[in-house]
Scaffold this motif. Structure first.
Motif, PDB file in Angstrom:
ATOM      1  N   PHE A   1      45.360  17.676  72.183  1.00 58.07           N
ATOM      2  CA  PHE A   1      43.985  17.589  71.685  1.00 58.07           C
ATOM      3  C   PHE A   1      43.584  18.905  71.011  1.00 58.07           C
ATOM      4  N   ARG A   2      43.943  20.029  71.620  1.00 59.73           N
ATOM      5  CA  ARG A   2      43.604  21.324  71.017  1.00 59.73           C
ATOM      6  C   ARG A   2      44.289  21.495  69.666  1.00 59.73           C
TER       7      ARG A   2
ATOM      8  N   TRP B   1      45.102  19.008  67.658  1.00 63.12           N
ATOM      9  CA  TRP B   1      44.360  18.101  66.784  1.00 63.12           C
ATOM     10  C   TRP B   1      43.044  18.734  66.357  1.00 63.12           C
ATOM     11  N   LEU B   2      42.358  19.383  67.302  1.00 64.60           N
ATOM     12  CA  LEU B   2      41.065  20.000  67.007  1.00 64.60           C
ATOM     13  C   LEU B   2      41.214  21.061  65.934  1.00 64.60           C
ATOM     14  N   ILE B   3      42.243  21.884  66.015  1.00 62.78           N
ATOM     15  CA  ILE B   3      42.498  22.883  64.973  1.00 62.78           C
ATOM     16  C   ILE B   3      42.729  22.165  63.640  1.00 62.78           C
ATOM     17  N   GLY B   4      43.461  21.082  63.688  1.00 59.33           N
ATOM     18  CA  GLY B   4      43.744  20.312  62.476  1.00 59.33           C
ATOM     19  C   GLY B   4      42.527  19.706  61.822  1.00 59.33           C
ATOM     20  N   GLN B   5      41.412  19.635  62.541  1.00 59.31           N
ATOM     21  CA  GLN B   5      40.184  19.085  61.970  1.00 59.31           C
ATOM     22  C   GLN B   5      39.464  20.073  61.068  1.00 59.31           C
ATOM     23  N   GLY B   6      39.942  21.313  61.053  1.00 60.01           N
ATOM     24  CA  GLY B   6      39.379  22.312  60.149  1.00 60.01           C
ATOM     25  C   GLY B   6      38.406  23.250  60.825  1.00 60.01           C
ATOM     26  N   ARG B   7      38.048  24.263  60.073  1.00 60.79           N
ATOM     27  CA  ARG B   7      37.235  25.357  60.595  1.00 60.79           C
ATOM     28  C   ARG B   7      35.883  24.902  61.130  1.00 60.79           C
TER      29      ARG B   7
ATOM     30  N   VAL C   1      44.508   6.872  67.236  1.00 58.09           N
ATOM     31  CA  VAL C   1      44.965   7.666  66.092  1.00 58.09           C
ATOM     32  C   VAL C   1      44.549   9.130  66.222  1.00 58.09           C
ATOM     33  N   ASP C   2      43.368   9.360  66.726  1.00 60.16           N
ATOM     34  CA  ASP C   2      42.797  10.705  66.778  1.00 60.16           C
ATOM     35  C   ASP C   2      43.075  11.376  68.119  1.00 60.16           C
ATOM     36  N   GLY C   3      42.966  12.676  68.124  1.00 58.22           N
ATOM     37  CA  GLY C   3      43.049  13.431  69.360  1.00 58.22           C
ATOM     38  C   GLY C   3      44.428  13.906  69.747  1.00 58.22           C
TER      39      GLY C   3
END
Length: 172
Positions: free
Chosen positions: A78-79, A81-87, A111-113
């Motif tokens: 999840f962490r 993925w969270l970085i992958g969501q952008g700044r 799909v997410d997370g």
């Protein structure tokens, strides 16, 4: 590679992947192998520093709400993925995990997370460029566990109390 370049690379590859974490990871590796090995190591340092920064009880609670549970490995992914969501999403969530209720348009746990592959992109690119594994990045060791006030992430009542807006939108 500075912080702005790091986030530009994350954002441009996520947008090109149309949000699919596996495609995002593939595109990230493709872009990273176009750089020199030192730039890939810089990217890895930026990624690892943010990954460690996101190890908080409140973000673990957010992951538990969004994923309907968050075992250790699921929280690790999840962490990533969270970085992958952008700044914007990352910084907003680290500052206030409740902000994910507004920052995420939607969330599909199928799909997410799960950004497992995103977390290994720099290692894969470095090995492709050099033929050897990524060396120690020289970062301070992460804290021994999540930072902040602990809670039982399997307790729906505790999750709803800790992050009520996120729970109202995505919980249960």
């Amino acid at each position: 590679m500075d912080e702005t370049e790091f986030w530009e690379l994350v954002d441009s590859t996520r947008e090109a992947a149309e949000g699919d974490p596996d495609d995002h990871a593939e595109l990230l590796v493709e872009r990273l192998v176009q750089l020199d090995p030192d730039a890939v190591l810089d990217f890895a340092r930026h990624f690892e520093a943010r990954y460690n920064r996101a190890d908080t009880w409140d973000l673990r609670a957010a992951a538990a709400i969004l994923l309907d549970g968050a075992a250790d490995v699921a929280f690790d992914y999840f962490r990533c993925w969270l970085i992958g969501q952008g700044r914007e999403v990352f910084e907003g969530a680290v500052h206030d995990p409740e902000a994910l209720a507004e920052l995420l348009e939607d969330f599909d746990p199928a799909v997410d997370g799960d950004g497992e592959e995103i977390g290994f992109a720099a290692d894969e690119a470095y090995e492709a460029l050099t033929g050897v594994e990524t060396p120690d990045l020289g970062l301070a060791p992460p804290p021994p566990g999540p930072v902040g006030d602990p809670l039982d992430v399997d307790d729906d009542t505790a999750l709803a109390q800790r992050l009520p807006r996120l729970w109202d939108r995505f919980g249960g």
